[in-house]
Design an enzyme around this catalytic site. Structure first.
Site, PDB file in Angstrom:
ATOM      1  N   LYS A  40     -10.375   1.456  -1.417  1.00 34.38           N
ATOM      2  CA  LYS A  40     -10.287   1.233  -0.658  1.00 34.38           C
ATOM      3  C   LYS A  40     -11.196   1.727  -0.267  1.00 34.38           C
ATOM      4  O   LYS A  40     -11.962   2.465   0.144  1.00 34.38           O
ATOM      5  CB  LYS A  40      -9.353   1.782   0.508  1.00 34.38           C
ATOM      6  CG  LYS A  40      -9.073   1.392   1.862  1.00 34.38           C
ATOM      7  CD  LYS A  40      -7.718   1.653   2.858  1.00 34.38           C
ATOM      8  CE  LYS A  40      -7.203   1.405   3.783  1.00 34.38           C
ATOM      9  NZ  LYS A  40      -6.402   1.552   4.398  1.00 34.38           N
TER      10      LYS A  40
ATOM     11  N   CYS B  31      -5.129  -2.600   2.874  1.00 31.44           N
ATOM     12  CA  CYS B  31      -5.283  -2.304   4.664  1.00 31.44           C
ATOM     13  C   CYS B  31      -5.849  -2.974   5.496  1.00 31.44           C
ATOM     14  O   CYS B  31      -6.677  -3.843   5.713  1.00 31.44           O
ATOM     15  CB  CYS B  31      -4.343  -1.451   4.293  1.00 31.44           C
ATOM     16  SG  CYS B  31      -3.159  -0.939   6.320  1.00 31.44           S
TER      17      CYS B  31
ATOM     18  N   GLU C 100       1.303  -1.483  -0.331  1.00 30.51           N
ATOM     19  CA  GLU C 100       0.060  -0.237  -0.021  1.00 30.51           C
ATOM     20  C   GLU C 100       1.001   1.521   0.047  1.00 30.51           C
ATOM     21  O   GLU C 100       1.635   1.361   0.703  1.00 30.51           O
ATOM     22  CB  GLU C 100      -1.179  -0.073   0.919  1.00 30.51           C
ATOM     23  CG  GLU C 100      -1.832   1.656   1.415  1.00 30.51           C
ATOM     24  CD  GLU C 100      -3.013   1.630   2.744  1.00 30.51           C
ATOM     25  OE1 GLU C 100      -3.906   1.600   2.740  1.00 30.51           O
ATOM     26  OE2 GLU C 100      -2.034   0.701   3.719  1.00 30.51           O
TER      27      GLU C 100
END
Length: 298
Positions: A117, A158, A44
């Site tokens: 995300k 993440c 990331e």
């Protein structure tokens, strides 16, 4: 999906200097491709330092459109090396609208998909809500796998890794791999026992997504100490620990806490075999799960 796929992970340090960080990413990708990797995943926000430790409007200048200079460089690299490449961009979608976006480049085809995300943290040292808007939920975005020449990639980012719902929705949409580019580390003052508990929990939850869905899981994290340039906190010690596990959560490769490249040949038939023995999707009580869409059952 091919019967076997050779996957590579780049675990690296990163810096505020975008050229330096991208050069390190490219070096790792090239080495893995030379060793036979067909799919390579970067961590990331690999093109910059982890700037979310503090809030500074000037840092929005780091963002680029999907096909900006960094995206073009990654697309050209995938085409040159004839690989599927998963990169990460701080995406400028419009003025005042920015995303933390994972992008997939497929050999000569260029960018074939992206994932914005969905779960955005806001914790000390991880002030991501200041910088990132969650991804949209529609027919092409949200928890939708990305089709490539190597199969369907269930790409998450993440903080998404702590949510079993995200992994399950990707599996239900036909993902054949779960991939998590990540930036996570320790608060330096924490004691060794607390650090161990945090890292063990992080590894365990992602391996459990492989078990629950009968899918291999790829996780790429960053390494090194990155200071808080606002000097409010002592910074973050990114713990590395990138890994690849199989559809029963078995660790196939596991990195340490320094820069490292992982290379694994995955037997993709194992997912089918595992799901026949452990048919979790068959036995789901979908008629009884309505409350999962509620925030809490008061």
């Amino acid at each position: 999906m091919r019967s076997t796929v050779t996957v590579g992970l780049v675990q690296q340090a990163a810096w505020p200097d975008k050229a330096k960080s991208l050069a390190e990413s490219e070096r790792g990708v090239r080495e893995l491709a030379a060793r036979g990797a067909q799919l390579v995943m970067l961590q990331e926000l690999h093109a910059t330092h982890y700037f979310c430790q503090y809030e500074d409007p000037a840092l929005f200048d780091l963002a680029e459109p999907l096909d900006g200079p960094s995206g073009q460089r990654l697309a050209a690299l995938a085409a040159e090396l004839d690989i599927v490449l998963v990169g990460s961009l701080f995406e400028r979608r419009a003025a005042g609208l920015y995303h933390n976006t994972a992008v997939v480049y497929d050999r000569q085809r260029g960018r074939v998909g992206h994932y914005r995300k969905m779960h955005i943290p806001d914790d000390p040292g991880f002030y991501e809500k200041f910088y990132f808007t969650p991804g949209d939920v529609d027919a092409t975005q949200g928890f939708q796998p990305i089709d490539t020449s190597l199969g369907r990639l269930g790409l998450l980012v993440c903080w998404d890794q702590w949510y079993p719902e995200a992994a399950r929705l990707m599996a239900l949409a036909g993902a054949e791999l779960l991939l998590y580019p990540t930036a996570i580390g320790w608060h330096p003052p924490d004691d060794d026992d607390e650090k161990r508990r945090q890292k063990d929990a992080w590894t365990l939850i992602q391996r459990s997504h492989g078990v629950a869905n009968g899918l291999p899981v790829l996780v790429a994290n960053r390494v090194g100490h990155e200071p808080d340039h606002s000097e409010v906190s002592p910074g973050i010690d990114f713990w590395g620990g990138s890994f690849v596990c199989g559809p029963q959560g078995e660790l196939l490769a596991h990195a340490g806490e320094e820069s490292e490249l992982l290379l694994v040949e995955l037997d993709m038939a194992r997912g089918e075999e595992t799901r026949r023995i452990w048919p979790y999707l068959r036995d789901r009580r979908i008629d009884a799960y309505g409350d999962l869409t509620r925030r809490y059952r008061d």
